[in-house]
Scaffold this motif. Structure first.
Motif, PDB file in Angstrom:
ATOM      1  N   ARG A 149       0.818  -1.207   0.000  1.00  0.00           N
ATOM      2  CA  ARG A 149       0.000   0.000   0.000  1.00  0.00           C
ATOM      3  C   ARG A 149       0.856   1.263   0.000  1.00  0.00           C
ATOM      4  NH1 ARG A 149      -4.789   1.295   4.466  1.00  0.00           N
ATOM      5  NH2 ARG A 149      -5.344   3.369   3.686  1.00  0.00           N
ATOM      6  N   ASP A 150       1.959   1.261   0.755  1.00  0.00           N
ATOM      7  CA  ASP A 150       2.787   2.456   0.881  1.00  0.00           C
ATOM      8  C   ASP A 150       3.786   2.617  -0.258  1.00  0.00           C
ATOM      9  OD1 ASP A 150       1.527   3.208   3.211  1.00  0.00           O
ATOM     10  OD2 ASP A 150       2.923   2.121   4.497  1.00  0.00           O
ATOM     11  N   THR A 151       3.848   1.648  -1.155  1.00  0.00           N
ATOM     12  CA  THR A 151       4.757   1.713  -2.298  1.00  0.00           C
ATOM     13  C   THR A 151       4.026   2.283  -3.502  1.00  0.00           C
ATOM     14  OG1 THR A 151       5.947  -0.241  -1.501  1.00  0.00           O
ATOM     15  CG2 THR A 151       6.287   0.371  -3.793  1.00  0.00           C
ATOM     16  N   SER A 152       4.681   3.159  -4.226  1.00  0.00           N
ATOM     17  CA  SER A 152       4.101   3.701  -5.455  1.00  0.00           C
ATOM     18  C   SER A 152       4.711   2.993  -6.658  1.00  0.00           C
ATOM     19  CB  SER A 152       4.366   5.213  -5.541  1.00  0.00           C
ATOM     20  OG  SER A 152       5.763   5.480  -5.494  1.00  0.00           O
ATOM     21  N   GLY A 153       4.101   3.212  -7.838  1.00  0.00           N
ATOM     22  CA  GLY A 153       4.721   2.733  -9.061  1.00  0.00           C
ATOM     23  C   GLY A 153       3.934   1.696  -9.834  1.00  0.00           C
ATOM     24  N   ARG A 179      12.156  -3.289 -11.320  1.00  0.00           N
ATOM     25  CA  ARG A 179      13.204  -2.414 -10.797  1.00  0.00           C
ATOM     26  C   ARG A 179      12.570  -1.274  -9.998  1.00  0.00           C
ATOM     27  NH1 ARG A 179      16.659  -0.582 -15.681  1.00  0.00           N
ATOM     28  NH2 ARG A 179      15.100  -1.567 -17.028  1.00  0.00           N
ATOM     29  N   TYR A 180      13.145  -1.027  -8.846  1.00  0.00           N
ATOM     30  CA  TYR A 180      12.613  -0.040  -7.912  1.00  0.00           C
ATOM     31  C   TYR A 180      13.645   1.043  -7.643  1.00  0.00           C
ATOM     32  CZ  TYR A 180       8.962  -3.458  -6.644  1.00  0.00           C
ATOM     33  OH  TYR A 180       7.907  -4.352  -6.671  1.00  0.00           O
ATOM     34  N   LEU A 181      13.162   2.203  -7.182  1.00  0.00           N
ATOM     35  CA  LEU A 181      14.008   3.236  -6.604  1.00  0.00           C
ATOM     36  C   LEU A 181      13.672   3.336  -5.122  1.00  0.00           C
ATOM     37  CD1 LEU A 181      14.239   6.342  -8.986  1.00  0.00           C
ATOM     38  CD2 LEU A 181      16.094   4.838  -8.254  1.00  0.00           C
ATOM     39  N   ALA A 182      14.700   3.494  -4.297  1.00  0.00           N
ATOM     40  CA  ALA A 182      14.479   3.599  -2.855  1.00  0.00           C
ATOM     41  C   ALA A 182      15.498   4.552  -2.254  1.00  0.00           C
ATOM     42  CB  ALA A 182      14.591   2.218  -2.197  1.00  0.00           C
ATOM     43  N   ILE A 183      15.118   5.192  -1.161  1.00  0.00           N
ATOM     44  CA  ILE A 183      16.043   6.002  -0.379  1.00  0.00           C
ATOM     45  C   ILE A 183      16.294   5.259   0.926  1.00  0.00           C
ATOM     46  CG2 ILE A 183      16.442   8.194   0.785  1.00  0.00           C
ATOM     47  CD1 ILE A 183      14.598   9.519  -1.244  1.00  0.00           C
ATOM     48  N   ILE A 248      12.456  -5.906  -0.338  1.00  0.00           N
ATOM     49  CA  ILE A 248      13.418  -4.801  -0.414  1.00  0.00           C
ATOM     50  C   ILE A 248      13.635  -4.185   0.962  1.00  0.00           C
ATOM     51  CG2 ILE A 248      13.814  -2.496  -1.350  1.00  0.00           C
ATOM     52  CD1 ILE A 248      12.333  -3.393  -3.878  1.00  0.00           C
ATOM     53  N   ARG A 249      12.555  -4.009   1.702  1.00  0.00           N
ATOM     54  CA  ARG A 249      12.647  -3.356   3.009  1.00  0.00           C
ATOM     55  C   ARG A 249      13.514  -4.164   3.972  1.00  0.00           C
ATOM     56  NH1 ARG A 249       6.244  -2.296   3.798  1.00  0.00           N
ATOM     57  NH2 ARG A 249       6.872  -1.267   5.729  1.00  0.00           N
ATOM     58  N   VAL A 250      13.329  -5.477   3.983  1.00  0.00           N
ATOM     59  CA  VAL A 250      14.068  -6.311   4.934  1.00  0.00           C
ATOM     60  C   VAL A 250      15.496  -6.548   4.455  1.00  0.00           C
ATOM     61  CG1 VAL A 250      14.093  -8.536   6.133  1.00  0.00           C
ATOM     62  CG2 VAL A 250      11.923  -7.365   5.717  1.00  0.00           C
ATOM     63  N   HIS A 251      15.699  -6.711   3.163  1.00  0.00           N
ATOM     64  CA  HIS A 251      17.069  -6.870   2.655  1.00  0.00           C
ATOM     65  C   HIS A 251      17.889  -5.602   2.884  1.00  0.00           C
ATOM     66  CE1 HIS A 251      16.791 -10.550  -0.263  1.00  0.00           C
ATOM     67  NE2 HIS A 251      16.847 -10.883   1.002  1.00  0.00           N
ATOM     68  N   ALA A 252      17.274  -4.424   2.694  1.00  0.00           N
ATOM     69  CA  ALA A 252      17.990  -3.173   2.975  1.00  0.00           C
ATOM     70  C   ALA A 252      18.319  -3.069   4.462  1.00  0.00           C
ATOM     71  CB  ALA A 252      17.151  -1.983   2.521  1.00  0.00           C
ATOM     72  N   ARG A 281       5.907   9.294   3.576  1.00  0.00           N
ATOM     73  CA  ARG A 281       5.532   7.905   3.322  1.00  0.00           C
ATOM     74  C   ARG A 281       6.790   7.115   2.979  1.00  0.00           C
ATOM     75  NH1 ARG A 281       6.359   6.500  -2.496  1.00  0.00           N
ATOM     76  NH2 ARG A 281       5.995   8.408  -3.708  1.00  0.00           N
ATOM     77  N   LEU A 282       6.617   5.832   2.714  1.00  0.00           N
ATOM     78  CA  LEU A 282       7.727   4.953   2.390  1.00  0.00           C
ATOM     79  C   LEU A 282       8.402   5.397   1.093  1.00  0.00           C
ATOM     80  CD1 LEU A 282       9.163   2.228   3.151  1.00  0.00           C
ATOM     81  CD2 LEU A 282       7.532   1.124   1.592  1.00  0.00           C
ATOM     82  N   ALA A 283       9.722   5.570   1.132  1.00  0.00           N
ATOM     83  CA  ALA A 283      10.472   6.018  -0.043  1.00  0.00           C
ATOM     84  C   ALA A 283      10.831   4.820  -0.917  1.00  0.00           C
ATOM     85  CB  ALA A 283      11.728   6.770   0.382  1.00  0.00           C
ATOM     86  N   LEU A 284       9.807   4.237  -1.522  1.00  0.00           N
ATOM     87  CA  LEU A 284       9.993   3.074  -2.393  1.00  0.00           C
ATOM     88  C   LEU A 284       9.047   3.208  -3.575  1.00  0.00           C
ATOM     89  CD1 LEU A 284      11.365   0.337  -2.853  1.00  0.00           C
ATOM     90  CD2 LEU A 284       9.509  -0.721  -1.539  1.00  0.00           C
ATOM     91  N   HIS A 285       9.616   3.108  -4.787  1.00  0.00           N
ATOM     92  CA  HIS A 285       8.848   3.348  -6.009  1.00  0.00           C
ATOM     93  C   HIS A 285       9.178   2.265  -7.026  1.00  0.00           C
ATOM     94  CE1 HIS A 285       6.775   5.692  -9.107  1.00  0.00           C
ATOM     95  NE2 HIS A 285       7.831   5.540  -9.895  1.00  0.00           N
ATOM     96  N   ALA A 286       8.133   1.566  -7.510  1.00  0.00           N
ATOM     97  CA  ALA A 286       8.311   0.547  -8.549  1.00  0.00           C
ATOM     98  C   ALA A 286       8.454   1.265  -9.888  1.00  0.00           C
ATOM     99  CB  ALA A 286       7.114  -0.401  -8.562  1.00  0.00           C
ATOM    100  N   GLN A 287       9.693   1.536 -10.280  1.00  0.00           N
ATOM    101  CA  GLN A 287       9.956   2.427 -11.407  1.00  0.00           C
ATOM    102  C   GLN A 287       9.777   1.748 -12.772  1.00  0.00           C
ATOM    103  OE1 GLN A 287      13.986   3.935 -11.639  1.00  0.00           O
ATOM    104  NE2 GLN A 287      13.330   5.769 -12.737  1.00  0.00           N
ATOM    105  N   PHE A 288      10.274   0.525 -12.910  1.00  0.00           N
ATOM    106  CA  PHE A 288      10.212  -0.175 -14.193  1.00  0.00           C
ATOM    107  C   PHE A 288       9.543  -1.534 -14.040  1.00  0.00           C
ATOM    108  CE2 PHE A 288      13.882   2.640 -14.803  1.00  0.00           C
ATOM    109  CZ  PHE A 288      13.596   3.191 -16.054  1.00  0.00           C
ATOM    110  N   LEU A 289       8.762  -1.905 -15.055  1.00  0.00           N
ATOM    111  CA  LEU A 289       8.155  -3.226 -15.106  1.00  0.00           C
ATOM    112  C   LEU A 289       8.283  -3.749 -16.536  1.00  0.00           C
ATOM    113  CD1 LEU A 289       6.510  -5.454 -13.663  1.00  0.00           C
ATOM    114  CD2 LEU A 289       4.437  -4.288 -14.454  1.00  0.00           C
TER     115      LEU A 289
END
Length: 327
Positions: A149-153, A179-183, A248-252, A281-289
């Motif tokens: 829910r908190d992820t965009s993209g 592929r995602y972008l994250a801070i 991604i969240r747990v691996h980071a 919000r969560l800095a995670l974005h599904a940039q490419f599919l």
């Protein structure tokens, strides 16, 4: 908003057709139990109330043509029905404006953060309900995959059962590109590209999930690439080889770099420090599919533009920016 008793008081015996061949049992059930909270669907599977050919089954088991699936009575005291006009017009317009691609077989949407992919669990409606209202003539609109829910993209939706089946087979065969972008907080470890750590998902009493690195977990592989140093954090791109819950969240986090804005696994004080800069919000974005179109055979690579809050936080925290983080 109308409220009604859920009409799920009788056992259903459903035969799997060729259209649903190879689909996961949980996804198969959710088509018949659309108004039932997702957590309840998993509960009746775990308790053995769902039977496939008279035997117990797991949520991840695949159903096959000719299988007989027993769906038990499901008691949902009050179910809210999403009726025409209930979803805010602004939300309908926002989703319509962020359709990245659409044809007669599928569509890809740049999902906003904060919008669940489907209703249930206290959420009246999700993105799939919005799309069904926007496209009432498409009778088999289904989620091909899910993002938090908190992820965009990028989010892919099929319009036909045959297309859903083919796309989910590509996911199983690891033919999707995600592929995602994250801070992430702090600095990403130098020369750390591949994170190969098994993840275990555990149910919480409130119906949610908690995921941790565990030797008896499922194989999980993520590839991290440092894109840019920011003030007190780093911008990374992430390519997934597997698609586990919260991967991604747990691996980071396993590398000492929790995601910015992660209220579940992150650092509360770190998040609080950056919130005034606009990232709430969560800095995670599904940039490419990327995937192969099941009908045309064409390789599709869709990019979801960053939402304004994500663009702003990168600009403010970039090394050339005058923005400062007080700590």
């Amino acid at each position: 908003m109308k409220e009604q008793k859920a009409p799920l008081t009788k056992v259903q015996m459903v035969e799997v057709t060729s259209e649903d061949e190879g689909q996961r049992l949980d996804n198969f059930l959710m088509r018949f139990l659309r108004k039932v909270p997702k957590t309840l669907v998993y509960r009746i599977i775990r308790k053995g109330e769902v039977r496939v050919n008279k035997g117990r089954a797991k949520a991840s088991d695949r159903v096959h043509e000719g299988d007989m699936v027993r769906i038990p009575p499901v008691v949902v005291p009050e179910t809210k029905v999403v009726t025409e006009g209930e979803i805010p017009l602004g939300q309908l317009q926002r989703i319509e404006e962020n359709i990245l691609y659409e044809d007669n077989d599928l569509m890809v949407i740049n999902k906003p953060a904060g919008v669940a992919v489907h209703g249930g669990g206290g959420v009246d409606w999700g993105l799939i309900e919005v799309v069904r209202q926007l496209r009432p003539l498409a009778k088999r609109l289904e989620l091909v995959h899910r993002i938090d829910r908190d992820t965009s993209g990028c989010l892919l939706i099929s319009k036909k059962a045959s297309v859903l089946k083919a796309l989910q087979q590509q996911i199983r065969d690891n033919q999707f590109e995600k592929r995602y972008l994250a801070i992430v907080s702090g600095q990403w470890p130098k020369r750390k590209h591949k994170v190969d750590l098994p993840l275990k998902k555990e149910h919480l009493p409130d119906g949610g999930w908690h995921v941790s690195v565990a030797a008896d977990g499922k194989p999980s592989v993520s590839y991290f690439t440092l894109e840019q140093h920011l003030k007190g954090c780093d911008l990374v791109s992430v390519k997934l080889e597997t698609g586990r819950t919260h991967q991604i969240r747990v691996h980071a986090l396993s590398q000492g770099c929790a995601l910015l804005g992660d209220d579940k696994y992150g650092d509360r004080e770190f998040n609080k420090r950056y919130r005034p800069l606009g990232m709430k919000r969560l800095a995670l974005h599904a940039q490419f599919l990327g995937f192969t179109h099941p009908v045309t055979g064409q390789w599709m690579l869709l990019e979801a533009p960053l939402w304004p809050d994500f663009e702003k936080i990168i600009a403010v925290l970039s090394e050339n920016s005058t923005g400062r983080v007080e700590g």
